[in-house]
Design a protein around this motif. Structure first.
Motif, PDB file in Angstrom:
ATOM      1  N   VAL A 208       0.819  -1.218   0.000  1.00 22.21           N
ATOM      2  CA  VAL A 208       0.000   0.000   0.000  1.00 22.21           C
ATOM      3  C   VAL A 208       0.853   1.269   0.000  1.00 22.21           C
ATOM      4  N   ASP A 209       1.873   1.289   0.853  1.00 19.69           N
ATOM      5  CA  ASP A 209       2.652   2.525   1.009  1.00 19.69           C
ATOM      6  C   ASP A 209       4.067   2.176   1.476  1.00 19.69           C
ATOM      7  N   LYS A 210       4.997   2.126   0.560  1.00 20.20           N
ATOM      8  CA  LYS A 210       6.366   1.703   0.891  1.00 20.20           C
ATOM      9  C   LYS A 210       7.019   2.647   1.898  1.00 20.20           C
ATOM     10  N   LYS A 211       6.865   3.947   1.691  1.00 18.42           N
ATOM     11  CA  LYS A 211       7.485   4.930   2.580  1.00 18.42           C
ATOM     12  C   LYS A 211       6.931   4.809   4.000  1.00 18.42           C
ATOM     13  N   GLU A 212       5.608   4.625   4.089  1.00 21.49           N
ATOM     14  CA  GLU A 212       4.941   4.504   5.384  1.00 21.49           C
ATOM     15  C   GLU A 212       5.431   3.258   6.125  1.00 21.49           C
ATOM     16  N   SER A 213       5.662   2.171   5.378  1.00 21.28           N
ATOM     17  CA  SER A 213       6.044   0.903   5.998  1.00 21.28           C
ATOM     18  C   SER A 213       7.444   0.937   6.597  1.00 21.28           C
ATOM     19  N   GLU A 214       8.254   1.902   6.185  1.00 18.08           N
ATOM     20  CA  GLU A 214       9.642   1.943   6.642  1.00 18.08           C
ATOM     21  C   GLU A 214       9.837   2.720   7.946  1.00 18.08           C
ATOM     22  N   ARG A 215       8.877   3.557   8.275  1.00 21.81           N
ATOM     23  CA  ARG A 215       9.088   4.420   9.443  1.00 21.81           C
ATOM     24  C   ARG A 215       8.811   3.678  10.758  1.00 21.81           C
ATOM     25  N   LYS A 216       9.212   4.264  11.835  1.00 24.87           N
ATOM     26  CA  LYS A 216       9.036   3.673  13.165  1.00 24.87           C
ATOM     27  C   LYS A 216       7.596   3.872  13.638  1.00 24.87           C
ATOM     28  N   PHE A 217       7.007   2.792  14.171  1.00 25.49           N
ATOM     29  CA  PHE A 217       5.629   2.862  14.651  1.00 25.49           C
ATOM     30  C   PHE A 217       5.568   2.998  16.167  1.00 25.49           C
ATOM     31  N   THR A 218       4.503   3.649  16.633  1.00 24.89           N
ATOM     32  CA  THR A 218       4.258   3.792  18.076  1.00 24.89           C
ATOM     33  C   THR A 218       2.791   3.415  18.347  1.00 24.89           C
ATOM     34  N   ALA A 219       2.371   3.527  19.580  1.00 20.63           N
ATOM     35  CA  ALA A 219       1.005   3.171  19.972  1.00 20.63           C
ATOM     36  C   ALA A 219      -0.038   3.946  19.165  1.00 20.63           C
ATOM     37  N   GLU A 220       0.273   5.204  18.839  1.00 24.17           N
ATOM     38  CA  GLU A 220      -0.684   6.044  18.108  1.00 24.17           C
ATOM     39  C   GLU A 220      -0.936   5.557  16.674  1.00 24.17           C
ATOM     40  N   ASP A 221      -0.073   4.667  16.184  1.00 20.78           N
ATOM     41  CA  ASP A 221      -0.206   4.187  14.807  1.00 20.78           C
ATOM     42  C   ASP A 221      -1.139   2.981  14.669  1.00 20.78           C
ATOM     43  N   PHE A 222      -1.695   2.521  15.770  1.00 25.92           N
ATOM     44  CA  PHE A 222      -2.574   1.348  15.722  1.00 25.92           C
ATOM     45  C   PHE A 222      -3.929   1.677  16.341  1.00 25.92           C
ATOM     46  N   GLU A 223      -4.970   1.532  15.530  1.00 17.91           N
ATOM     47  CA  GLU A 223      -6.317   1.835  16.017  1.00 17.91           C
ATOM     48  C   GLU A 223      -7.344   0.960  15.297  1.00 17.91           C
ATOM     49  N   ILE A 224      -8.169   0.282  16.068  1.00 14.01           N
ATOM     50  CA  ILE A 224      -9.282  -0.483  15.494  1.00 14.01           C
ATOM     51  C   ILE A 224     -10.384   0.509  15.145  1.00 14.01           C
ATOM     52  N   THR A 225     -10.753   0.583  13.875  1.00 11.81           N
ATOM     53  CA  THR A 225     -11.706   1.596  13.432  1.00 11.81           C
ATOM     54  C   THR A 225     -13.110   1.049  13.161  1.00 11.81           C
ATOM     55  N   LYS A 226     -13.221  -0.294  12.985  1.00 15.62           N
ATOM     56  CA  LYS A 226     -14.546  -0.844  12.715  1.00 15.62           C
ATOM     57  C   LYS A 226     -14.625  -2.301  13.165  1.00 15.62           C
ATOM     58  N   VAL A 227     -15.685  -2.620  13.899  1.00 11.80           N
ATOM     59  CA  VAL A 227     -15.950  -4.005  14.289  1.00 11.80           C
ATOM     60  C   VAL A 227     -17.369  -4.374  13.853  1.00 11.80           C
ATOM     61  N   ASP A 228     -17.646  -5.675  13.716  1.00  8.92           N
ATOM     62  CA  ASP A 228     -19.007  -6.076  13.368  1.00  8.92           C
ATOM     63  C   ASP A 228     -19.841  -6.213  14.640  1.00  8.92           C
ATOM     64  N   SER A 229     -21.086  -6.635  14.484  1.00 10.90           N
ATOM     65  CA  SER A 229     -21.995  -6.682  15.636  1.00 10.90           C
ATOM     66  C   SER A 229     -21.599  -7.726  16.667  1.00 10.90           C
ATOM     67  N   SER A 230     -20.712  -8.648  16.285  1.00  8.82           N
ATOM     68  CA  SER A 230     -20.232  -9.661  17.232  1.00  8.82           C
ATOM     69  C   SER A 230     -18.895  -9.286  17.847  1.00  8.82           C
ATOM     70  N   GLY A 231     -18.337  -8.151  17.445  1.00  5.83           N
ATOM     71  CA  GLY A 231     -17.089  -7.679  18.038  1.00  5.83           C
ATOM     72  C   GLY A 231     -15.830  -8.076  17.287  1.00  5.83           C
ATOM     73  N   TYR A 232     -15.968  -8.691  16.120  1.00  8.48           N
ATOM     74  CA  TYR A 232     -14.791  -9.067  15.327  1.00  8.48           C
ATOM     75  C   TYR A 232     -14.319  -7.858  14.513  1.00  8.48           C
ATOM     76  N   VAL A 233     -13.006  -7.707  14.411  1.00  7.33           N
ATOM     77  CA  VAL A 233     -12.433  -6.518  13.775  1.00  7.33           C
ATOM     78  C   VAL A 233     -12.583  -6.591  12.255  1.00  7.33           C
ATOM     79  N   ILE A 234     -13.168  -5.549  11.696  1.00  4.91           N
ATOM     80  CA  ILE A 234     -13.324  -5.456  10.240  1.00  4.91           C
ATOM     81  C   ILE A 234     -12.242  -4.555   9.654  1.00  4.91           C
ATOM     82  N   LYS A 235     -11.984  -3.434  10.316  1.00  2.17           N
ATOM     83  CA  LYS A 235     -10.981  -2.483   9.825  1.00  2.17           C
ATOM     84  C   LYS A 235     -10.035  -2.063  10.949  1.00  2.17           C
ATOM     85  N   ILE A 236      -8.768  -1.900  10.581  1.00  2.00           N
ATOM     86  CA  ILE A 236      -7.767  -1.425  11.534  1.00  2.00           C
ATOM     87  C   ILE A 236      -6.874  -0.397  10.842  1.00  2.00           C
ATOM     88  N   ARG A 237      -6.595   0.705  11.539  1.00  2.00           N
ATOM     89  CA  ARG A 237      -5.691   1.716  10.994  1.00  2.00           C
ATOM     90  C   ARG A 237      -4.278   1.427  11.483  1.00  2.00           C
TER      91      ARG A 237
END
Length: 320
Positions: A208-237
């Motif tokens: 998706v994004d080569k430049k983005e994949s190379e940088r250092k990640f922190t807690a702020e870089d991970f966020e669950i943005t969408k779950v279904d009605s049973s609580g399973y993760v559909i989308k993650i940032r």
């Protein structure tokens, strides 16, 4: 005289022809079962870069041994056997040249896993289950149904419409599985450094994004943005891009698609609920239902509402 003699010879020949059948009926009863599976004795199975033919019974038992806890109640095993058979015949009905994955337990592997004597007993038990399910499969509107299953839900199964994005499988509905949460495997945790998480996710991050994949990640870089009605993760940032929860689960080999994220002293703590994708039959609940006296028909009717069980003989004509 010649005509009379010819008739006698004919009657004698017919009688000799029928004797084996008469004896068989006498020994087994007039209700003898037909060999409904006579046209499908073998399946093609992946073997390295090629394929080989494997007896259907051997493949069936090997898949069953791999797919479910063999110590489960007999009615739960029967329900799984019907799902296993359904998935085999669904593949073949869509493409009779189907080559199945080679990941099934051979008898030798069973012996290595359980020892010679126990493997023999397990094989007999699974063979009995296979035979007593009487060549039945799950059918919906005259066709083999999609028959998913998982080891353990997070307390309820998932709605097929949410998972697949359409209503092609109206029999896959959210079903409560309250006893699943009592399992020792219900909650599991995995803690990784952010650098480790990045490495696991690198293949799809790069796409998706080569430049983005190379940088250092922190807690702020991970966020669950969408779950279904049973609580399973559909989308993650992850960073500045959105990915599917299933991709993240597969990359980290998480037990379940239902997970929560938490920063823990500079590392990412991932807590999962359940085991598997959460669609279709929960094997754990199936076993609990069997303990309560429910039979395989009642179990399958609960998880695949609106379907019916029929023998594979009803679809063989479409396969040949």
């Amino acid at each position: 005289v010649m005509n009379r003699k010819f008739r006698k010879i004919t009657i004698a020949a017919v009688f000799l022809f029928l004797v084996p059948y008469i004896i068989t009926v006498f020994m087994n009863g007039s209700h003898m079962k037909k060999d409904t599976n006579s046209s499908l004795k073998q399946v093609k199975v992946q073997s390295g870069n090629s394929w080989k033919k494997v007896p259907l019974e051997e493949y069936f038992i090997g898949i069953l041994a791999k797919e479910i806890d063999v110590a489960y109640e007999e009615e739960a095993l029967k329900a799984q056997a019907i799902l296993t058979r359904t998935n085999i015949y669904r593949e073949i009905s869509e493409n009779k040249e189907t080559i199945f994955p080679g990941e099934y337990m051979t008898y030798r592997e069973m012996e290595k896993a359980w020892g010679k004597q126990e493997a023999q007993e397990i094989r007999k038990r699974l063979q009995k289950v296979m035979e007593e399910t009487d060549e039945k499969i799950v059918m919906y509107e005259g066709k083999p149904a999609l028959a998913p299953f998982h080891r353990l839900s997070n307390g309820s199964t998932r709605d097929g419409t949410e998972v697949f994005g359409n209503d092609s499988y109206p029999y896959l509905r959210k079903k409560d599985c309250p006893k699943d949460v009592e399992s020792k495997l219900e909650l599991q945790t995995l803690t990784l450094t952010y650098e480790e998480v990045k490495e696991y996710c690198r293949p799809f991050l790069l796409a998706v994004d080569k430049k983005e994949s190379e940088r250092k990640f922190t807690a702020e870089d991970f966020e669950i943005t969408k779950v279904d009605s049973s609580g399973y993760v559909i989308k993650i940032r992850i960073g500045g891009n959105i990915y599917s929860g299933e991709k993240f689960r597969e990359a980290l080999d998480l037990p379940s698609g239902c997970f929560m994220l938490q920063d823990q002293e500079g590392s990412l703590k991932i807590t999962t609920k359940g085991v598997g994708h959460g669609v279709g039959m929960s094997q754990y609940t199936a076993n609990e239902m069997a303990k309560e006296g429910k039979n395989c028909e009642e179990i399958l009717s609960y998880f695949f509402e609106g379907t019916e069980r029929r023998q594979v003989a009803e679809i063989l004509l479409n396969i040949e």
